[in-house]
Write a protein that holds these residues in place. Structure first.
Motif, PDB file in Angstrom:
ATOM      1  N   VAL A  16      33.673  54.481  41.837  1.00  0.00           N
ATOM      2  CA  VAL A  16      34.742  53.499  42.036  1.00  0.00           C
ATOM      3  C   VAL A  16      34.156  52.094  42.198  1.00  0.00           C
ATOM      4  CG1 VAL A  16      36.541  52.742  43.624  1.00  0.00           C
ATOM      5  CG2 VAL A  16      36.370  55.128  42.985  1.00  0.00           C
ATOM      6  N   LEU A  17      33.098  51.971  43.016  1.00  0.00           N
ATOM      7  CA  LEU A  17      32.503  50.647  43.246  1.00  0.00           C
ATOM      8  C   LEU A  17      31.920  50.069  41.963  1.00  0.00           C
ATOM      9  CD1 LEU A  17      30.669  51.189  46.642  1.00  0.00           C
ATOM     10  CD2 LEU A  17      32.670  49.792  46.243  1.00  0.00           C
ATOM     11  N   TYR A  18      31.275  50.942  41.179  1.00  0.00           N
ATOM     12  CA  TYR A  18      30.626  50.455  39.951  1.00  0.00           C
ATOM     13  C   TYR A  18      31.662  49.990  38.942  1.00  0.00           C
ATOM     14  CZ  TYR A  18      26.895  50.290  36.484  1.00  0.00           C
ATOM     15  OH  TYR A  18      25.988  49.875  35.556  1.00  0.00           O
ATOM     16  N   VAL A  19      32.763  50.753  38.820  1.00  0.00           N
ATOM     17  CA  VAL A  19      33.827  50.325  37.907  1.00  0.00           C
ATOM     18  C   VAL A  19      34.402  48.985  38.360  1.00  0.00           C
ATOM     19  CG1 VAL A  19      36.147  50.883  37.084  1.00  0.00           C
ATOM     20  CG2 VAL A  19      34.389  52.623  37.078  1.00  0.00           C
ATOM     21  N   SER A  20      34.595  48.818  39.693  1.00  0.00           N
ATOM     22  CA  SER A  20      35.090  47.535  40.193  1.00  0.00           C
ATOM     23  C   SER A  20      34.129  46.409  39.841  1.00  0.00           C
ATOM     24  CB  SER A  20      35.273  47.574  41.708  1.00  0.00           C
ATOM     25  OG  SER A  20      35.864  48.763  42.112  1.00  0.00           O
ATOM     26  N   TRP A  21      32.842  46.658  40.001  1.00  0.00           N
ATOM     27  CA  TRP A  21      31.831  45.635  39.688  1.00  0.00           C
ATOM     28  C   TRP A  21      31.931  45.214  38.218  1.00  0.00           C
ATOM     29  CZ3 TRP A  21      27.739  43.256  42.431  1.00  0.00           C
ATOM     30  CH2 TRP A  21      26.833  42.561  41.611  1.00  0.00           C
ATOM     31  N   ILE A  22      32.011  46.223  37.347  1.00  0.00           N
ATOM     32  CA  ILE A  22      32.043  45.907  35.913  1.00  0.00           C
ATOM     33  C   ILE A  22      33.293  45.107  35.575  1.00  0.00           C
ATOM     34  CG2 ILE A  22      32.247  46.927  33.618  1.00  0.00           C
ATOM     35  CD1 ILE A  22      30.495  49.207  34.622  1.00  0.00           C
ATOM     36  N   LEU A  23      34.443  45.494  36.168  1.00  0.00           N
ATOM     37  CA  LEU A  23      35.664  44.762  35.873  1.00  0.00           C
ATOM     38  C   LEU A  23      35.600  43.338  36.405  1.00  0.00           C
ATOM     39  CD1 LEU A  23      38.484  47.368  36.497  1.00  0.00           C
ATOM     40  CD2 LEU A  23      37.795  46.366  34.340  1.00  0.00           C
ATOM     41  N   GLY A  36      24.444  45.723  39.452  1.00  0.00           N
ATOM     42  CA  GLY A  36      25.676  46.348  39.917  1.00  0.00           C
ATOM     43  C   GLY A  36      25.455  47.779  40.361  1.00  0.00           C
ATOM     44  N   LEU A  37      24.673  48.520  39.593  1.00  0.00           N
ATOM     45  CA  LEU A  37      24.413  49.916  39.953  1.00  0.00           C
ATOM     46  C   LEU A  37      23.684  50.002  41.283  1.00  0.00           C
ATOM     47  CD1 LEU A  37      24.741  52.797  39.057  1.00  0.00           C
ATOM     48  CD2 LEU A  37      22.571  52.641  37.855  1.00  0.00           C
ATOM     49  N   ILE A  38      22.642  49.113  41.448  1.00  0.00           N
ATOM     50  CA  ILE A  38      21.875  49.140  42.699  1.00  0.00           C
ATOM     51  C   ILE A  38      22.778  48.805  43.884  1.00  0.00           C
ATOM     52  CG2 ILE A  38      19.993  48.045  43.959  1.00  0.00           C
ATOM     53  CD1 ILE A  38      18.646  47.613  41.198  1.00  0.00           C
ATOM     54  N   VAL A  39      23.600  47.740  43.712  1.00  0.00           N
ATOM     55  CA  VAL A  39      24.476  47.335  44.813  1.00  0.00           C
ATOM     56  C   VAL A  39      25.474  48.439  45.144  1.00  0.00           C
ATOM     57  CG1 VAL A  39      26.279  45.714  45.479  1.00  0.00           C
ATOM     58  CG2 VAL A  39      24.221  44.892  44.384  1.00  0.00           C
ATOM     59  N   SER A  40      26.054  49.081  44.105  1.00  0.00           N
ATOM     60  CA  SER A  40      27.016  50.165  44.362  1.00  0.00           C
ATOM     61  C   SER A  40      26.360  51.290  45.145  1.00  0.00           C
ATOM     62  CB  SER A  40      27.551  50.736  43.056  1.00  0.00           C
ATOM     63  OG  SER A  40      27.947  49.739  42.190  1.00  0.00           O
ATOM     64  N   LEU A  41      25.128  51.665  44.735  1.00  0.00           N
ATOM     65  CA  LEU A  41      24.445  52.758  45.436  1.00  0.00           C
ATOM     66  C   LEU A  41      24.213  52.404  46.902  1.00  0.00           C
ATOM     67  CD1 LEU A  41      21.848  53.742  42.689  1.00  0.00           C
ATOM     68  CD2 LEU A  41      23.682  55.183  43.557  1.00  0.00           C
ATOM     69  N   LEU A  42      23.818  51.123  47.150  1.00  0.00           N
ATOM     70  CA  LEU A  42      23.534  50.723  48.530  1.00  0.00           C
ATOM     71  C   LEU A  42      24.816  50.653  49.362  1.00  0.00           C
ATOM     72  CD1 LEU A  42      20.832  47.953  48.092  1.00  0.00           C
ATOM     73  CD2 LEU A  42      20.544  50.239  49.021  1.00  0.00           C
TER      74      LEU A  42
ATOM     75  N   LYS B  62      38.977  39.905  32.506  1.00  0.00           N
ATOM     76  CA  LYS B  62      39.141  39.225  33.792  1.00  0.00           C
ATOM     77  C   LYS B  62      40.605  38.948  34.088  1.00  0.00           C
ATOM     78  CE  LYS B  62      36.768  37.793  37.217  1.00  0.00           C
ATOM     79  NZ  LYS B  62      35.581  36.985  37.086  1.00  0.00           N
ATOM     80  N   CYS B  63      41.350  38.514  33.063  1.00  0.00           N
ATOM     81  CA  CYS B  63      42.773  38.247  33.264  1.00  0.00           C
ATOM     82  C   CYS B  63      43.515  39.532  33.608  1.00  0.00           C
ATOM     83  CB  CYS B  63      43.379  37.621  32.021  1.00  0.00           C
ATOM     84  SG  CYS B  63      42.841  35.949  31.763  1.00  0.00           S
ATOM     85  N   LEU B  64      43.107  40.641  32.985  1.00  0.00           N
ATOM     86  CA  LEU B  64      43.742  41.926  33.286  1.00  0.00           C
ATOM     87  C   LEU B  64      43.518  42.300  34.747  1.00  0.00           C
ATOM     88  CD1 LEU B  64      45.278  44.058  31.642  1.00  0.00           C
ATOM     89  CD2 LEU B  64      43.159  45.325  31.489  1.00  0.00           C
ATOM     90  N   VAL B  65      42.296  42.027  35.257  1.00  0.00           N
ATOM     91  CA  VAL B  65      42.020  42.329  36.666  1.00  0.00           C
ATOM     92  C   VAL B  65      42.949  41.530  37.568  1.00  0.00           C
ATOM     93  CG1 VAL B  65      40.313  42.174  38.494  1.00  0.00           C
ATOM     94  CG2 VAL B  65      39.638  42.983  36.265  1.00  0.00           C
ATOM     95  N   VAL B  66      43.083  40.208  37.293  1.00  0.00           N
ATOM     96  CA  VAL B  66      43.963  39.373  38.121  1.00  0.00           C
ATOM     97  C   VAL B  66      45.394  39.882  38.044  1.00  0.00           C
ATOM     98  CG1 VAL B  66      44.838  37.049  38.477  1.00  0.00           C
ATOM     99  CG2 VAL B  66      42.487  37.373  37.819  1.00  0.00           C
TER     100      VAL B  66
END
Lengths: 168, 114, 85
Positions: A16-23, A36-42, B62-66
């Protein structure tokens, strides 16, 4: 549904965290993806116990399929709701007959109730005020049926069909 | 073609943003005003933001996220606000027909009083 | 800015003025908060619109953070009205 194991929850949180990061970064550059992967794991080490209850068991194909069916239906309801509001606001006679009614639900999980409450808020003429156990308090801008059963049939049932499959 | 779709979404959103604010002025009491403003401004902002995403395809994700963020958070905020309004006793309009909230919150307050 | 952008800005600005009007007039505290909530949503939409007009990608991030803070703010105000303190 029994509680999931620690590793199961941890992996779910990382996903979930990694998908949020990518978005949020909205890029596919390699350095961003690695960081992003490292931060999600931590981050997941400290937070997985709070963020997840059932772990990966949420992600069955049936649920994902129903979610994909539900999303356009929800959007369509939102658009209908807005034309309804536009009509009520602009019509000179202003056809409103507001009231507060109770609606019963069969959904058991908290996330299911949250989704139902949000759906009711965004559909024509209704706005959820509070949820307690299996009862929702709904403000209705044009009351068609004052009894609990009638209101439930009119407001809640169309969504529950889908949400029961998604959230159980 | 892309521009036409983008501007169509932008204007669709603008009209609903305006209608939400107009309902805020015209409707008689707080509860009905919240109905209009929550639904209309949410769809209005959703459509406008998506319209920008369509005009600038690089920014679409990015717009989709917002847009999704607006769609998911607005109902929660308005529910909390409406409950607060009801508990502090904001008056309802005269054409109100039925009010089951007294009973609903009455049980709860007995439970909470310690 | 093209003429289409100006018309969009005009429509949305009238909406914002109406929301501000409700904020000043509102007979109750909650009415003012509802006005603020509407104004916030309009502002987020305008931030993203200005990102397009001025071609600044960073404005979208500003809109996201502003929306997040406003959401938390509305929840806090609702709690404050309900419970006091």
């Amino acid at each position: 549904m029994e509680k999931a194991g620690k590793l199961n929850k941890y992996i779910f949180t990382v996903v979930v965290l990694y998908v949020s990061w990518i978005l949020l970064t909205a890029t596919t550059r390699a350095d961003e993806l690695i960081v992003g992967l490292i931060v999600s794991l931590l981050v997941a080490i400290g937070s997985f116990d709070y963020l997840s209850e059932h772990g990966l068991s949420h992600l069955t194909p049936k649920r994902v399929l129903y979610l994909i069916i539900y999303a356009p239906y929800y959007l369509w309801q939102v658009i209908l709701a807005n034309f309804d509001v536009a009509y009520r606001v602009l019509a000179p006679s202003m056809p409103i007959k507001p009231g507060i009614v109770k609606v019963k639900t069969n959904l058991k999980t908290d996330s299911g109730k949250l989704a139902l409450a949000n759906s009711i808020t965004m559909t024509p003429g209704t706005l959820t005020m509070d949820v307690k156990d299996d009862t929702l308090l709904v403000h209705w801008i044009y009351v068609k049926d004052e009894t609990v059963e009638g209101a439930t049939k009119e407001i809640g049932t169309p969504f529950e069909k889908y949400l029961k499959e998604i959230f159980g | 073609m892309r521009l036409i779709l983008g501007y169509f979404l932008l204007y669709f959103g603008a009209i609903f943003l305006f209608l939400g604010a107009f309902g805020l002025i015209r409707l008689p009491d707080l509860y009905t005003r919240m109905q209009a403003s929550t639904k209309s401004t949410t769809l209005g902002a959703f459509a406008s933001v998506l319209g920008v995403g369509v005009i600038h395809p690089d920014w679409f994700v990015k717009c989709l996220v917002v847009a999704l963020f607006i769609l998911l958070t607005a109902p929660v905020g308005s529910s909390a606000l409406m409950r607060a309004a009801y508990k502090t006793g904001v008056p309802m309009t005269d054409s109100t027909t039925i009010d089951e909230g007294k009973e609903f919150f009455g049980e709860e307050q007995e439970g909470e009083a310690k | 800015m093209s003429i289409l952008d100006w018309i969009y800005l005009a429509i949305v600005s009238i909406g914002a003025i109406l929301a501000v009007f409700r904020m000043f007039k509102g007979p109750d505290v909650t009415d003012r908060v509802v006005g603020l909530d509407v104004l916030t949503t309009i502002t987020v939409a305008l931030f993203v619109f200005f990102a397009m007009v001025f071609d600044r990608y960073i404005y979208i991030d500003v809109a996201l953070v502003y929306g997040l803070l406003a959401f938390v703010g509305v929840l806090v105000i609702a709690r404050f009205i309900e419970r006091g303190f």
